[in-house]
Design an enzyme around this catalytic site. Structure first.
Site, PDB file in Angstrom:
ATOM      1  N   TYR A   1      -9.431 -19.124  20.145  1.00 14.17           N
ATOM      2  CA  TYR A   1      -9.846 -20.512  19.939  1.00 14.17           C
ATOM      3  C   TYR A   1     -11.277 -20.727  20.422  1.00 14.17           C
ATOM      4  O   TYR A   1     -12.103 -21.321  19.714  1.00 14.17           O
ATOM      5  CB  TYR A   1      -8.886 -21.445  20.664  1.00 14.17           C
ATOM      6  CG  TYR A   1      -9.111 -22.909  20.367  1.00 14.17           C
ATOM      7  CD1 TYR A   1      -8.685 -23.458  19.156  1.00 14.17           C
ATOM      8  CD2 TYR A   1      -9.740 -23.739  21.288  1.00 14.17           C
ATOM      9  CE1 TYR A   1      -8.874 -24.801  18.879  1.00 14.17           C
ATOM     10  CE2 TYR A   1      -9.937 -25.081  21.018  1.00 14.17           C
ATOM     11  CZ  TYR A   1      -9.509 -25.609  19.812  1.00 14.17           C
ATOM     12  OH  TYR A   1      -9.704 -26.947  19.526  1.00 14.17           O
TER      13      TYR A   1
ATOM     14  N   LYS B   1     -14.591 -21.701  18.128  1.00 17.16           N
ATOM     15  CA  LYS B   1     -15.340 -22.942  18.295  1.00 17.16           C
ATOM     16  C   LYS B   1     -16.806 -22.660  18.657  1.00 17.16           C
ATOM     17  O   LYS B   1     -17.698 -23.422  18.258  1.00 17.16           O
ATOM     18  CB  LYS B   1     -14.684 -23.830  19.350  1.00 17.16           C
ATOM     19  CG  LYS B   1     -13.317 -24.357  18.929  1.00 17.16           C
ATOM     20  CD  LYS B   1     -13.379 -25.135  17.619  1.00 17.16           C
ATOM     21  CE  LYS B   1     -12.041 -25.746  17.234  1.00 17.16           C
ATOM     22  NZ  LYS B   1     -12.088 -26.518  15.980  1.00 17.16           N
TER      23      LYS B   1
END
Length: 232
Positions: free
Chosen positions: A156, A160
């Protein structure tokens, strides 16, 4: 003034649904998209019943054919596009750290959280340029900020951070083409992903994205939280 048209990905729940609602309340025509057609249509009907100008299209951001079909449909039906909000994202890391995360998890996360926004932006930029005031808003996270990175949430966080880099690159090449591109962090929001213990409501989480999409921002290639620039 011509009515603006926006695409919101991952609009079937959480922040994406709230962004769609807030844009609709501002008079924007909102094209809600979701991979799960049943859930997407249920969310669309909810906002439609509130009197908002919303439409629904099934979209899998990891599928090239799906992306191309959406772009063609939008061009034929609406002719142009003013706003693209890349909100669709997944978090499937579990409790794994960077030392034990498997590559399949990394690949799947990158496909949805980075490659999807990249391909959508590439395909939809011609329509955004017609607008004269095009906006791309990438829903990122503080977990992607380099100064705050750690070893947890590896896929994740990687995705990002990469999404933020994509924002900078898109902003650079679109700077003189009438399209602003920015990232935003919604904060820790009470959604399915954030959990019930999160400190922010979905309305608070969506606010900055809506502002970047419709407000008098005048800046591009930056990272925002609570309508204020933050560090990459």
């Amino acid at each position: 003034m011509n009515q603006k048209t926006a695409i919101v990905t991952g609009a079937n729940r959480g922040i994406g649904l709230e962004i769609s609602k807030q844009l609709g309340q501002l008079g924007v025509k909102v094209i809600m998209t979701a991979r799960n057609e049943e859930k997407g249509r249920a969310a669309y009907k909810q906002l439609k019943q509130e009197g908002l100008d919303v439409h629904f299209y099934a979209l899998d951001v990891t599928n090239e054919e799906s992306i191309q079909k959406l772009a063609l449909d939008i061009k034929e039906r609406f002719g142009s596009l003013d706003i693209l909000i890349n909100n669709a994202g997944i978090y499937i890391d579990g409790k794994n750290s960077i030392l034990d995360i498997d590559l399949d998890t990394v690949r799947k996360t990158m496909e949805t959280n980075v490659y999807g926004p990249l391909r959508l932006s590439q395909v939809l930029v011609p329509l955004l340029q017609v607008s004269g005031d095009g906006r791309i808003v990438n829903v990122s996270s503080g977990m992607g900020a380099i100064e705050d990175l750690g070893g947890l949430y590896p896929s994740y966080s990687l995705s990002k951070t990469a999404l933020n880099v994509l924002t900078i690159q898109l902003a650079d090449v679109l700077r003189d083409r009438g399209v602003l591109v920015n990232s935003m962090c919604p904060g820790w929001v009470r959604t399915e992903m954030g959990g019930s213990g999160a400190t922010r409501s979905v309305a608070e989480g969506a606010d900055t994205a809506v502002w970047l999409a419709t407000g008098n921002v005048g800046r591009t290639g930056l990272f925002f939280r609570d309508r204020k620039e933050i560090s990459w």
